[in-house]
Structures are given as structure tokens and as C-alpha cells.
Design a protein around this motif. Structure first.
Motif, PDB file in Angstrom:
ATOM      1  N   HIS A  38      89.758  -8.404 -10.117  1.00  0.00           N
ATOM      2  CA  HIS A  38      88.621  -8.401 -11.039  1.00  0.00           C
ATOM      3  C   HIS A  38      88.833  -9.484 -12.090  1.00  0.00           C
ATOM      4  O   HIS A  38      89.848  -9.505 -12.792  1.00  0.00           O
ATOM      5  N   VAL A  39      87.866 -10.394 -12.216  1.00  0.00           N
ATOM      6  CA  VAL A  39      87.943 -11.507 -13.161  1.00  0.00           C
ATOM      7  C   VAL A  39      86.662 -11.563 -13.974  1.00  0.00           C
ATOM      8  O   VAL A  39      85.571 -11.406 -13.434  1.00  0.00           O
ATOM      9  N   GLN A  40      86.824 -11.773 -15.271  1.00  0.00           N
ATOM     10  CA  GLN A  40      85.677 -11.989 -16.159  1.00  0.00           C
ATOM     11  C   GLN A  40      85.942 -13.239 -16.996  1.00  0.00           C
ATOM     12  O   GLN A  40      87.050 -13.417 -17.509  1.00  0.00           O
ATOM     13  N   THR A  41      84.918 -14.065 -17.142  1.00  0.00           N
ATOM     14  CA  THR A  41      85.044 -15.225 -18.008  1.00  0.00           C
ATOM     15  C   THR A  41      84.907 -14.809 -19.469  1.00  0.00           C
ATOM     16  O   THR A  41      84.394 -13.723 -19.772  1.00  0.00           O
ATOM     17  N   LEU A  42      85.331 -15.700 -20.335  1.00  0.00           N
ATOM     18  CA  LEU A  42      85.117 -15.483 -21.754  1.00  0.00           C
ATOM     19  C   LEU A  42      83.626 -15.326 -22.032  1.00  0.00           C
ATOM     20  O   LEU A  42      83.217 -14.470 -22.813  1.00  0.00           O
ATOM     21  N   ALA A  43      82.787 -16.114 -21.336  1.00  0.00           N
ATOM     22  CA  ALA A  43      81.335 -16.046 -21.521  1.00  0.00           C
ATOM     23  C   ALA A  43      80.800 -14.655 -21.210  1.00  0.00           C
ATOM     24  O   ALA A  43      79.901 -14.159 -21.885  1.00  0.00           O
ATOM     25  N   ALA A  44      81.355 -13.999 -20.196  1.00  0.00           N
ATOM     26  CA  ALA A  44      80.897 -12.657 -19.824  1.00  0.00           C
ATOM     27  C   ALA A  44      81.427 -11.592 -20.783  1.00  0.00           C
ATOM     28  O   ALA A  44      80.725 -10.639 -21.106  1.00  0.00           O
ATOM     29  N   MET A  45      82.662 -11.774 -21.247  1.00  0.00           N
ATOM     30  CA  MET A  45      83.285 -10.768 -22.100  1.00  0.00           C
ATOM     31  C   MET A  45      82.849 -10.874 -23.556  1.00  0.00           C
ATOM     32  O   MET A  45      82.825  -9.868 -24.271  1.00  0.00           O
ATOM     33  N   SER A  46      82.534 -12.084 -23.971  1.00  0.00           N
ATOM     34  CA  SER A  46      82.167 -12.317 -25.369  1.00  0.00           C
ATOM     35  C   SER A  46      81.135 -13.448 -25.408  1.00  0.00           C
ATOM     36  O   SER A  46      81.464 -14.593 -25.722  1.00  0.00           O
ATOM     37  N   PRO A  47      79.880 -13.128 -25.052  1.00  0.00           N
ATOM     38  CA  PRO A  47      78.850 -14.162 -24.865  1.00  0.00           C
ATOM     39  C   PRO A  47      78.630 -15.095 -26.051  1.00  0.00           C
ATOM     40  O   PRO A  47      78.232 -16.248 -25.854  1.00  0.00           O
ATOM     41  N   SER A  48      78.883 -14.657 -27.246  1.00  0.00           N
ATOM     42  CA  SER A  48      78.628 -15.516 -28.404  1.00  0.00           C
ATOM     43  C   SER A  48      79.828 -16.402 -28.767  1.00  0.00           C
ATOM     44  O   SER A  48      79.751 -17.180 -29.718  1.00  0.00           O
ATOM     45  N   SER A  49      80.908 -16.306 -28.006  1.00  0.00           N
ATOM     46  CA  SER A  49      82.103 -17.092 -28.315  1.00  0.00           C
ATOM     47  C   SER A  49      81.824 -18.586 -28.213  1.00  0.00           C
ATOM     48  O   SER A  49      81.277 -19.055 -27.220  1.00  0.00           O
TER      49      SER A  49
ATOM     50  N   ILE B 153      94.343 -32.952 -26.791  1.00  0.00           N
ATOM     51  CA  ILE B 153      95.090 -34.205 -26.652  1.00  0.00           C
ATOM     52  C   ILE B 153      94.643 -34.991 -25.424  1.00  0.00           C
ATOM     53  O   ILE B 153      94.454 -36.207 -25.491  1.00  0.00           O
ATOM     54  N   ALA B 154      94.468 -34.313 -24.284  1.00  0.00           N
ATOM     55  CA  ALA B 154      94.120 -34.989 -23.031  1.00  0.00           C
ATOM     56  C   ALA B 154      92.617 -35.152 -22.849  1.00  0.00           C
ATOM     57  O   ALA B 154      92.164 -35.612 -21.807  1.00  0.00           O
ATOM     58  N   ARG B 155      91.841 -34.766 -23.847  1.00  0.00           N
ATOM     59  CA  ARG B 155      90.390 -34.990 -23.874  1.00  0.00           C
ATOM     60  C   ARG B 155      89.651 -34.267 -22.753  1.00  0.00           C
ATOM     61  O   ARG B 155      88.766 -34.816 -22.120  1.00  0.00           O
ATOM     62  N   ASN B 156      89.999 -33.000 -22.557  1.00  0.00           N
ATOM     63  CA  ASN B 156      89.199 -32.153 -21.677  1.00  0.00           C
ATOM     64  C   ASN B 156      88.122 -31.519 -22.555  1.00  0.00           C
ATOM     65  O   ASN B 156      88.328 -30.472 -23.157  1.00  0.00           O
ATOM     66  N   VAL B 157      86.980 -32.192 -22.624  1.00  0.00           N
ATOM     67  CA  VAL B 157      85.890 -31.704 -23.475  1.00  0.00           C
ATOM     68  C   VAL B 157      84.991 -30.711 -22.735  1.00  0.00           C
ATOM     69  O   VAL B 157      84.072 -30.155 -23.320  1.00  0.00           O
ATOM     70  N   ASP B 158      85.287 -30.470 -21.469  1.00  0.00           N
ATOM     71  CA  ASP B 158      84.533 -29.495 -20.672  1.00  0.00           C
ATOM     72  C   ASP B 158      85.185 -28.123 -20.845  1.00  0.00           C
ATOM     73  O   ASP B 158      85.450 -27.399 -19.899  1.00  0.00           O
ATOM     74  N   ASP B 159      85.441 -27.768 -22.074  1.00  0.00           N
ATOM     75  CA  ASP B 159      86.181 -26.548 -22.407  1.00  0.00           C
ATOM     76  C   ASP B 159      85.239 -25.443 -22.873  1.00  0.00           C
ATOM     77  O   ASP B 159      85.444 -24.815 -23.898  1.00  0.00           O
ATOM     78  N   HIS B 160      84.208 -25.201 -22.064  1.00  0.00           N
ATOM     79  CA  HIS B 160      83.218 -24.180 -22.407  1.00  0.00           C
ATOM     80  C   HIS B 160      83.716 -22.781 -22.045  1.00  0.00           C
ATOM     81  O   HIS B 160      84.746 -22.618 -21.391  1.00  0.00           O
ATOM     82  N   SER B 161      82.981 -21.777 -22.452  1.00  0.00           N
ATOM     83  CA  SER B 161      83.430 -20.388 -22.332  1.00  0.00           C
ATOM     84  C   SER B 161      83.488 -19.848 -20.903  1.00  0.00           C
ATOM     85  O   SER B 161      84.012 -18.760 -20.685  1.00  0.00           O
ATOM     86  N   LYS B 162      82.998 -20.592 -19.925  1.00  0.00           N
ATOM     87  CA  LYS B 162      83.164 -20.172 -18.532  1.00  0.00           C
ATOM     88  C   LYS B 162      84.428 -20.760 -17.908  1.00  0.00           C
ATOM     89  O   LYS B 162      84.730 -20.473 -16.758  1.00  0.00           O
ATOM     90  N   ASN B 163      85.151 -21.576 -18.667  1.00  0.00           N
ATOM     91  CA  ASN B 163      86.392 -22.162 -18.168  1.00  0.00           C
ATOM     92  C   ASN B 163      87.637 -21.457 -18.705  1.00  0.00           C
ATOM     93  O   ASN B 163      88.738 -22.003 -18.656  1.00  0.00           O
ATOM     94  N   PHE B 164      87.444 -20.242 -19.196  1.00  0.00           N
ATOM     95  CA  PHE B 164      88.539 -19.385 -19.637  1.00  0.00           C
ATOM     96  C   PHE B 164      88.245 -17.990 -19.111  1.00  0.00           C
ATOM     97  O   PHE B 164      87.136 -17.484 -19.294  1.00  0.00           O
ATOM     98  N   SER B 165      89.232 -17.390 -18.443  1.00  0.00           N
ATOM     99  CA  SER B 165      88.989 -16.089 -17.817  1.00  0.00           C
ATOM    100  C   SER B 165      90.129 -15.122 -18.049  1.00  0.00           C
ATOM    101  O   SER B 165      91.241 -15.510 -18.418  1.00  0.00           O
ATOM    102  N   PHE B 166      89.811 -13.868 -17.746  1.00  0.00           N
ATOM    103  CA  PHE B 166      90.758 -12.771 -17.853  1.00  0.00           C
ATOM    104  C   PHE B 166      90.729 -11.989 -16.548  1.00  0.00           C
ATOM    105  O   PHE B 166      89.656 -11.802 -15.954  1.00  0.00           O
ATOM    106  N   CYS B 167      91.889 -11.546 -16.097  1.00  0.00           N
ATOM    107  CA  CYS B 167      92.010 -10.789 -14.842  1.00  0.00           C
ATOM    108  C   CYS B 167      92.454  -9.363 -15.163  1.00  0.00           C
ATOM    109  O   CYS B 167      93.305  -9.152 -16.027  1.00  0.00           O
ATOM    110  N   MET B 168      91.871  -8.407 -14.438  1.00  0.00           N
ATOM    111  CA  MET B 168      92.254  -7.009 -14.610  1.00  0.00           C
ATOM    112  C   MET B 168      92.865  -6.515 -13.309  1.00  0.00           C
ATOM    113  O   MET B 168      92.282  -6.689 -12.228  1.00  0.00           O
ATOM    114  N   ASN B 169      94.047  -5.890 -13.398  1.00  0.00           N
ATOM    115  CA  ASN B 169      94.675  -5.357 -12.187  1.00  0.00           C
ATOM    116  C   ASN B 169      94.132  -3.961 -11.869  1.00  0.00           C
ATOM    117  O   ASN B 169      93.306  -3.416 -12.607  1.00  0.00           O
ATOM    118  N   ARG B 170      94.573  -3.374 -10.786  1.00  0.00           N
ATOM    119  CA  ARG B 170      94.088  -2.064 -10.333  1.00  0.00           C
ATOM    120  C   ARG B 170      94.375  -0.947 -11.338  1.00  0.00           C
ATOM    121  O   ARG B 170      93.699   0.065 -11.357  1.00  0.00           O
TER     122      ARG B 170
END
Length: 187
Positions: A34-45, A77-94
Motif C-alpha cells: 500500500h502506497v500513498q503520495t504526499l498529495a493524497a495524504m496531505s493535499p494542501s502540502s 543542490i542538484a536542481r531537481n525542481v520537479d519536487d512536487h507532492s506526488k514525488n514523495f510517498s509513504f508505504c504501509m505494511n500489512r
């Protein structure tokens, strides 16, 4: 080399076309994780501080905060500006325990031909989405109880400094190497 946890990956060339391959983190064998993005868990982030707030709300271990800090520093530092809230996720185990997912979409993402305003970070760092300074990174570290945040910045800076060597090993054109390296943020 920057200390960031990610799935094993490699570049493979088939018929003169290079492909990036990576192992999925949302599966173990045929079992879906089970995976949820930051956008799904906290839409206003809209900031890295919001990611740390979710980490605290989920009561994740310190290692996840440290990992997120390394990712933030790398993206700046490496200029990854595509750092939107769907590019960070959380995983839940069983068992229902959450963890920060392995990193993904970590890449230089500036369009050198686009206007500067289109190359701003999607998430802010200490209220900034451009012209982010070492002081901004340190403030986020201090405010989120990141131990040895100065040493973590040094680790990422050291890894990014090796970019030319990595790029040459991959056969990247010298002009592109120079252009990308010249856009990195000096810390």
C-alpha cells in the motif's frame, strides 16, 4: 553516494536507445504494498516542512526524517525542481505501519531553454522556491530536529560534486555536462 535510499537501478542500452530501469518498491513478488503520495495524504502540502509534518503525524522513525532531509538537500543542490507532492510517498505494511518510501524521480529537471520562473522548485524550503540558501536548508534541519544536518549537507554536496565523473561514465556529452554542472547550487 548521497546516502539516499532508493531501489536498485541501472541504465541499459538497446538498439542505441538508453533506458532507465529500476526495481519497483510497491511490490514484493506479486504482493502489492500500500502506497500513498504526499498529495493524497496531505493535499494542501506545498513545502518540505509539510513532509516533515506528515512524518511526525505518522510517528515514523528518525531515519525517515533523515532520509527526507537528504532528499530535500539533494533536490536543491542538484536542481531537481520537479519536487512536487506526488514525488514523495509513504508505504504501509500489512501490520499497518507506515514508512517513507524509497526515493524516486531524483533527477536534474531544469529546462535550460525555458524562462527562469518555470524552473522554480514545486515545494518550498523555508518559504523559498528559488534562490534557496544553505541557511534555508539549515533552518529546516534545525526546526525538524535533524541531527548533524551540516554533515548531511556535506555528504550530498560531496556526491553532487562527482557529477562530472558519473556523467562521463554514462557517455553524456561534455557540453551538456558543463551546462548541468554550471546550474547546480553551490553550498
Amino acid at each position: 553516494d548521497a546516502g539516499i535510499d532508493m531501489m536498485p537501478s541501472e541504465l541499459r542500452t538497446y538498439e542505441n536507445i538508453t533506458h532507465f530501469l529500476t526495481r519497483r518498491f510497491d511490490r514484493i513478488g506479486n504482493e502489492k504494498i500500500h502506497v500513498q503520495t504526499l498529495a493524497a495524504m496531505s493535499p494542501s502540502s506545498d513545502s518540505y516542512e509539510d513532509i516533515f509534518a506528515v512524518i511526525r503525524r505518522l510517528n515514523l522513525p528518525y531515519e525517515d526524517s533523515k532520509q527526507q532531509y537528504l532528499r530535500m538537500v539533494f533536490n536543491v543542490i542538484a536542481r531537481n525542481v520537479d519536487d512536487h507532492s506526488k514525488n514523495f510517498s509513504f508505504c504501509m505494511n500489512r501490520s499497518g505501519a507506515w514508512r517513507l518510501s524509497p526515493a524516486y524521480d531524483l533527477t536534474y529537471s531544469v529546462d535550460l531553454t525555458a524562462p527562469a520562473y518555470s524552473n522554480r522548485h514545486s515545494l518550498t524550503v523555508n518559504g523559498q522556491n528559488e534562490d534557496i540558501t544553505r541557511e534555508d536548508l539549515e533552518t529546516v534541519g534545525q526546526n525538524n530536529d535533524i541531527q548533524d544536518y551540516k554533515a548531511l549537507i556535506a555528504i550530498v554536496t560531496g556526491a553532487v560534486a562527482k557529477f562530472e565523473d558519473y556523467a562521463r561514465e554514462m557517455g553524456i556529452e561534455e557540453t551538456l555536462i558543463t551546462a548541468i554542472k554550471g546550474d547546480f547550487i553551490k553550498m
